[in-house]
Write an enzyme that holds these catalytic residues in place. Sequence first.
Site, PDB file in Angstrom:
ATOM      1  N   HIS A  52     114.440 -16.144  83.270  1.00  0.00           N
ATOM      2  CA  HIS A  52     113.214 -16.638  82.650  1.00  0.00           C
ATOM      3  C   HIS A  52     112.141 -16.821  83.724  1.00  0.00           C
ATOM      4  CE1 HIS A  52     114.032 -20.634  84.249  1.00  0.00           C
ATOM      5  NE2 HIS A  52     115.253 -20.550  83.776  1.00  0.00           N
TER       6      HIS A  52
HETATM    7  P1  TYD Z   1     117.848 -23.069  81.409  1.00  0.00           P
HETATM    8  O1  TYD Z   1     116.582 -23.478  82.076  1.00  0.00           O
HETATM    9  O2  TYD Z   1     117.791 -21.869  80.514  1.00  0.00           O
HETATM   10  O3  TYD Z   1     119.000 -22.842  82.479  1.00  0.00           O
HETATM   11  P2  TYD Z   1     119.133 -21.788  83.685  1.00  0.00           P
HETATM   12  O4  TYD Z   1     117.787 -21.200  83.926  1.00  0.00           O
HETATM   13  O5  TYD Z   1     119.603 -22.591  84.841  1.00  0.00           O
HETATM   14  O6  TYD Z   1     120.137 -20.763  83.312  1.00  0.00           O
HETATM   15  O7  TYD Z   1     118.410 -24.305  80.595  1.00  0.00           O
HETATM   16  C1  TYD Z   1     119.668 -24.291  79.958  1.00  0.00           C
HETATM   17  C2  TYD Z   1     119.653 -25.346  78.856  1.00  0.00           C
HETATM   18  O8  TYD Z   1     119.484 -26.649  79.416  1.00  0.00           O
HETATM   19  C3  TYD Z   1     118.533 -25.154  77.847  1.00  0.00           C
HETATM   20  O9  TYD Z   1     119.063 -25.465  76.557  1.00  0.00           O
HETATM   21  C4  TYD Z   1     117.508 -26.190  78.224  1.00  0.00           C
HETATM   22  C5  TYD Z   1     118.338 -27.277  78.865  1.00  0.00           C
HETATM   23  N1  TYD Z   1     117.613 -27.986  79.950  1.00  0.00           N
HETATM   24  C6  TYD Z   1     117.181 -29.271  79.741  1.00  0.00           C
HETATM   25  O10 TYD Z   1     117.369 -29.861  78.654  1.00  0.00           O
HETATM   26  N2  TYD Z   1     116.531 -29.909  80.759  1.00  0.00           N
HETATM   27  C7  TYD Z   1     116.288 -29.307  81.949  1.00  0.00           C
HETATM   28  O11 TYD Z   1     115.687 -29.915  82.869  1.00  0.00           O
HETATM   29  C8  TYD Z   1     116.748 -27.959  82.146  1.00  0.00           C
HETATM   30  C9  TYD Z   1     116.498 -27.236  83.439  1.00  0.00           C
HETATM   31  C10 TYD Z   1     117.403 -27.339  81.112  1.00  0.00           C
END
Ligand code: TYD
Length: 136
Positions: A52
């Site tokens: 992302h």
């Molecule tokens: P995501 O940012 O997609 O994870 P990564 O980029 O590390 O693979 O987030 C994964 C899940 O966690 C998504 O459902 C959103 C949640 N999340 C939060 O609730 N708070 C946060 O600070 C972060 C980073 C993610």
Amino acid sequence: MPLEDVRLIDLPKIADPRGNLTFIEGHRHIPFDIQRVYYLYDVPGGAERGGHAHKALHQLIIAMSGSFDVVLNDGKDQKRIHLNRSYVGLYVCPMIWRELDNFSSGSVCMVLASNVYDESDYYRDYTEFLKDIPTT
Ligand code: TYD
């Protein structure tokens, strides 16, 4: 170009026979105020995280333990950076598509972020991200 703004930042390290100490102050060692800290751990072998970009969020990514790679893409150029030191942070500015992979066993990825979690700040679709990249 956003990818040129991405950089490794050497953090202060107080070396001591009792163990080393590193500290990070917002706007002193990194170019933003810290509003949130999150970390990835117990990452299974072969897993990929990220996938992302953020519209406005600034982040510092640190390998607190072990190692992993961060693949960065600004819609034009791409580079892969290996992180394996707890006293080096990778500053990632807004509008950078990032993927994290190659996690070593037991690694911990800590992220300092300039804002609280806000799903509306994410691009989760690479095509949508590309649409907002200036063409010049
Ligand atoms: P995501 O940012 O997609 O994870 P990564 O980029 O590390 O693979 O987030 C994964 C899940 O966690 C998504 O459902 C959103 C949640 N999340 C939060 O609730 N708070 C946060 O600070 C972060 C980073 C993610």
